[in-house]
Design a protein around this motif. Structure first.
Motif, PDB file in Angstrom:
ATOM      1  N   LYS A   1      -5.440   7.104  -9.752  1.00 30.38           N
ATOM      2  CA  LYS A   1      -4.442   8.151  -9.599  1.00 30.38           C
ATOM      3  C   LYS A   1      -3.103   7.656 -10.115  1.00 30.38           C
ATOM      4  O   LYS A   1      -2.962   6.489 -10.485  1.00 30.38           O
ATOM      5  CB  LYS A   1      -4.334   8.557  -8.130  1.00 30.38           C
ATOM      6  CG  LYS A   1      -5.637   9.144  -7.606  1.00 30.38           C
ATOM      7  CD  LYS A   1      -5.485   9.647  -6.211  1.00 30.38           C
ATOM      8  CE  LYS A   1      -6.814  10.258  -5.760  1.00 30.38           C
ATOM      9  NZ  LYS A   1      -6.711  10.959  -4.517  1.00 30.38           N
ATOM     10  N   LEU A   2      -2.116   8.542 -10.130  1.00 27.13           N
ATOM     11  CA  LEU A   2      -0.776   8.178 -10.572  1.00 27.13           C
ATOM     12  C   LEU A   2       0.187   8.265  -9.399  1.00 27.13           C
ATOM     13  O   LEU A   2       0.110   9.176  -8.577  1.00 27.13           O
ATOM     14  CB  LEU A   2      -0.305   9.097 -11.699  1.00 27.13           C
ATOM     15  CG  LEU A   2      -1.062   8.964 -13.017  1.00 27.13           C
ATOM     16  CD1 LEU A   2      -0.647  10.049 -13.978  1.00 27.13           C
ATOM     17  CD2 LEU A   2      -0.802   7.609 -13.641  1.00 27.13           C
ATOM     18  N   GLN A   3       1.111   7.307  -9.343  1.00 25.45           N
ATOM     19  CA  GLN A   3       2.136   7.282  -8.312  1.00 25.45           C
ATOM     20  C   GLN A   3       3.496   7.373  -8.996  1.00 25.45           C
ATOM     21  O   GLN A   3       3.785   6.610  -9.917  1.00 25.45           O
ATOM     22  CB  GLN A   3       2.051   5.984  -7.513  1.00 25.45           C
ATOM     23  CG  GLN A   3       3.141   5.852  -6.495  1.00 25.45           C
ATOM     24  CD  GLN A   3       3.183   4.469  -5.880  1.00 25.45           C
ATOM     25  OE1 GLN A   3       2.576   3.536  -6.394  1.00 25.45           O
ATOM     26  NE2 GLN A   3       3.910   4.330  -4.795  1.00 25.45           N
ATOM     27  N   ILE A   4       4.352   8.283  -8.544  1.00 25.71           N
ATOM     28  CA  ILE A   4       5.695   8.408  -9.108  1.00 25.71           C
ATOM     29  C   ILE A   4       6.522   7.232  -8.599  1.00 25.71           C
ATOM     30  O   ILE A   4       6.665   7.037  -7.395  1.00 25.71           O
ATOM     31  CB  ILE A   4       6.332   9.748  -8.734  1.00 25.71           C
ATOM     32  CG1 ILE A   4       5.507  10.892  -9.324  1.00 25.71           C
ATOM     33  CG2 ILE A   4       7.777   9.808  -9.218  1.00 25.71           C
ATOM     34  CD1 ILE A   4       5.974  12.261  -8.949  1.00 25.71           C
ATOM     35  N   ILE A   5       7.065   6.455  -9.528  1.00 26.38           N
ATOM     36  CA  ILE A   5       7.835   5.270  -9.148  1.00 26.38           C
ATOM     37  C   ILE A   5       9.326   5.440  -9.433  1.00 26.38           C
ATOM     38  O   ILE A   5      10.143   4.732  -8.862  1.00 26.38           O
ATOM     39  CB  ILE A   5       7.306   4.016  -9.869  1.00 26.38           C
ATOM     40  CG1 ILE A   5       7.305   4.203 -11.371  1.00 26.38           C
ATOM     41  CG2 ILE A   5       5.942   3.644  -9.356  1.00 26.38           C
ATOM     42  CD1 ILE A   5       7.008   2.953 -12.155  1.00 26.38           C
ATOM     43  N   ASP A   6       9.691   6.368 -10.326  1.00 28.33           N
ATOM     44  CA  ASP A   6      11.099   6.570 -10.671  1.00 28.33           C
ATOM     45  C   ASP A   6      11.347   8.046 -10.942  1.00 28.33           C
ATOM     46  O   ASP A   6      11.189   8.506 -12.071  1.00 28.33           O
ATOM     47  CB  ASP A   6      11.456   5.727 -11.897  1.00 28.33           C
ATOM     48  CG  ASP A   6      12.932   5.768 -12.225  1.00 28.33           C
ATOM     49  OD1 ASP A   6      13.735   6.083 -11.327  1.00 28.33           O
ATOM     50  OD2 ASP A   6      13.283   5.489 -13.382  1.00 28.33           O
TER      51      ASP A   6
ATOM     52  N   ARG B   1      -7.929   3.369  -6.481  1.00 27.27           N
ATOM     53  CA  ARG B   1      -8.438   4.457  -5.641  1.00 27.27           C
ATOM     54  C   ARG B   1      -7.702   4.597  -4.318  1.00 27.27           C
ATOM     55  O   ARG B   1      -7.539   5.686  -3.808  1.00 27.27           O
ATOM     56  CB  ARG B   1      -9.922   4.240  -5.361  1.00 27.27           C
ATOM     57  CG  ARG B   1     -10.778   4.373  -6.573  1.00 27.27           C
ATOM     58  CD  ARG B   1     -12.205   3.995  -6.256  1.00 27.27           C
ATOM     59  NE  ARG B   1     -12.964   3.909  -7.486  1.00 27.27           N
ATOM     60  CZ  ARG B   1     -13.953   4.712  -7.787  1.00 27.27           C
ATOM     61  NH1 ARG B   1     -14.328   5.638  -6.965  1.00 27.27           N
ATOM     62  NH2 ARG B   1     -14.589   4.577  -8.932  1.00 27.27           N
ATOM     63  N   ARG B   2      -7.300   3.515  -3.730  1.00 23.76           N
ATOM     64  CA  ARG B   2      -6.650   3.572  -2.418  1.00 23.76           C
ATOM     65  C   ARG B   2      -5.136   3.387  -2.495  1.00 23.76           C
ATOM     66  O   ARG B   2      -4.484   3.178  -1.487  1.00 23.76           O
ATOM     67  CB  ARG B   2      -7.260   2.524  -1.510  1.00 23.76           C
ATOM     68  CG  ARG B   2      -8.716   2.806  -1.225  1.00 23.76           C
ATOM     69  CD  ARG B   2      -9.264   1.842  -0.206  1.00 23.76           C
ATOM     70  NE  ARG B   2     -10.674   2.126  -0.003  1.00 23.76           N
ATOM     71  CZ  ARG B   2     -11.649   1.314  -0.320  1.00 23.76           C
ATOM     72  NH1 ARG B   2     -11.383   0.148  -0.867  1.00 23.76           N
ATOM     73  NH2 ARG B   2     -12.905   1.653  -0.096  1.00 23.76           N
ATOM     74  N   GLY B   3      -4.586   3.429  -3.678  1.00 30.45           N
ATOM     75  CA  GLY B   3      -3.144   3.315  -3.842  1.00 30.45           C
ATOM     76  C   GLY B   3      -2.630   1.915  -4.113  1.00 30.45           C
ATOM     77  O   GLY B   3      -1.435   1.687  -4.093  1.00 30.45           O
ATOM     78  N   TRP B   4      -3.520   0.962  -4.364  1.00 30.42           N
ATOM     79  CA  TRP B   4      -3.091  -0.380  -4.687  1.00 30.42           C
ATOM     80  C   TRP B   4      -3.631  -0.756  -6.054  1.00 30.42           C
ATOM     81  O   TRP B   4      -4.215   0.055  -6.723  1.00 30.42           O
ATOM     82  CB  TRP B   4      -3.510  -1.377  -3.603  1.00 30.42           C
ATOM     83  CG  TRP B   4      -4.926  -1.280  -3.164  1.00 30.42           C
ATOM     84  CD1 TRP B   4      -5.425  -0.384  -2.272  1.00 30.42           C
ATOM     85  CD2 TRP B   4      -6.020  -2.065  -3.606  1.00 30.42           C
ATOM     86  NE1 TRP B   4      -6.767  -0.572  -2.133  1.00 30.42           N
ATOM     87  CE2 TRP B   4      -7.170  -1.599  -2.933  1.00 30.42           C
ATOM     88  CE3 TRP B   4      -6.160  -3.117  -4.497  1.00 30.42           C
ATOM     89  CZ2 TRP B   4      -8.424  -2.147  -3.118  1.00 30.42           C
ATOM     90  CZ3 TRP B   4      -7.413  -3.670  -4.677  1.00 30.42           C
ATOM     91  CH2 TRP B   4      -8.526  -3.200  -3.991  1.00 30.42           C
ATOM     92  N   GLN B   5      -3.441  -1.955  -6.485  1.00 33.43           N
ATOM     93  CA  GLN B   5      -3.791  -2.426  -7.827  1.00 33.43           C
ATOM     94  C   GLN B   5      -3.056  -1.623  -8.912  1.00 33.43           C
ATOM     95  O   GLN B   5      -3.677  -0.991  -9.760  1.00 33.43           O
ATOM     96  CB  GLN B   5      -5.291  -2.341  -8.083  1.00 33.43           C
ATOM     97  CG  GLN B   5      -6.134  -3.184  -7.173  1.00 33.43           C
ATOM     98  CD  GLN B   5      -7.613  -2.952  -7.404  1.00 33.43           C
ATOM     99  OE1 GLN B   5      -8.026  -1.919  -7.904  1.00 33.43           O
ATOM    100  NE2 GLN B   5      -8.416  -3.911  -7.021  1.00 33.43           N
TER     101      GLN B   5
ATOM    102  N   MET C   1       0.841  -1.173   0.000  1.00 32.09           N
ATOM    103  CA  MET C   1       0.000   0.000   0.000  1.00 32.09           C
ATOM    104  C   MET C   1       0.890   1.241   0.000  1.00 32.09           C
ATOM    105  O   MET C   1       1.932   1.279   0.621  1.00 32.09           O
ATOM    106  CB  MET C   1      -0.898  -0.021   1.225  1.00 32.09           C
ATOM    107  CG  MET C   1      -1.897   1.070   1.241  1.00 32.09           C
ATOM    108  SD  MET C   1      -3.512   0.324   1.406  1.00 32.09           S
ATOM    109  CE  MET C   1      -4.404   1.748   1.874  1.00 32.09           C
ATOM    110  N   THR C   2       0.494   2.265  -0.709  1.00 32.42           N
ATOM    111  CA  THR C   2       1.298   3.467  -0.838  1.00 32.42           C
ATOM    112  C   THR C   2       0.791   4.567   0.086  1.00 32.42           C
ATOM    113  O   THR C   2      -0.317   4.534   0.568  1.00 32.42           O
ATOM    114  CB  THR C   2       1.270   3.983  -2.280  1.00 32.42           C
ATOM    115  OG1 THR C   2      -0.074   4.298  -2.591  1.00 32.42           O
ATOM    116  CG2 THR C   2       1.807   2.973  -3.241  1.00 32.42           C
ATOM    117  N   ASP C   3       1.643   5.551   0.290  1.00 37.10           N
ATOM    118  CA  ASP C   3       1.270   6.708   1.088  1.00 37.10           C
ATOM    119  C   ASP C   3       0.411   7.630   0.224  1.00 37.10           C
ATOM    120  O   ASP C   3       0.764   7.921  -0.916  1.00 37.10           O
ATOM    121  CB  ASP C   3       2.543   7.418   1.549  1.00 37.10           C
ATOM    122  CG  ASP C   3       2.286   8.447   2.608  1.00 37.10           C
ATOM    123  OD1 ASP C   3       1.151   8.510   3.116  1.00 37.10           O
ATOM    124  OD2 ASP C   3       3.217   9.187   2.935  1.00 37.10           O
TER     125      ASP C   3
END
Length: 79
Positions: free
Chosen positions: A52-57, A25-29, A1-3
């Motif tokens: 949403k988008l999560q920065i991974i690099d 929606r909750r930062g997973w999948q 799970m992400t912050d």
């Protein structure tokens, strides 16, 4: 799970440049699709609403090598 503070919504300005992955929606999948974000530009839309988008690099910028030689010149003059 992400912050949750690391998640970006479509349409907001990207705080930093880098590669991002679409998450649920909750930062997973996470999806397998990655997009490139540019600092100050708008975050692109996602495949479905609520995602949403999560920065991974994050992008790392290296300084030019001649900058160090310029600093050495300045400090050499002070000696």
């Amino acid at each position: 799970m992400t912050d949750k503070k690391n998640l970006l919504t479509p349409g907001e300005k990207a705080p930093i440049s880098g590669q991002a992955r679409e998450v649920g929606r909750r930062g997973w999948q996470p999806s397998k699709t990655e997009v490139t974000l540019v600092k100050g530009k708008r975050v692109p839309s996602t495949s479905s609403s609520g995602r949403k988008l999560q920065i991974i690099d994050p992008t790392v910028h290296k300084r030019k090598s001649n900058t160090n030689s310029r600093l050495e010149q300045i400090f050499a003059r002070r000696l």
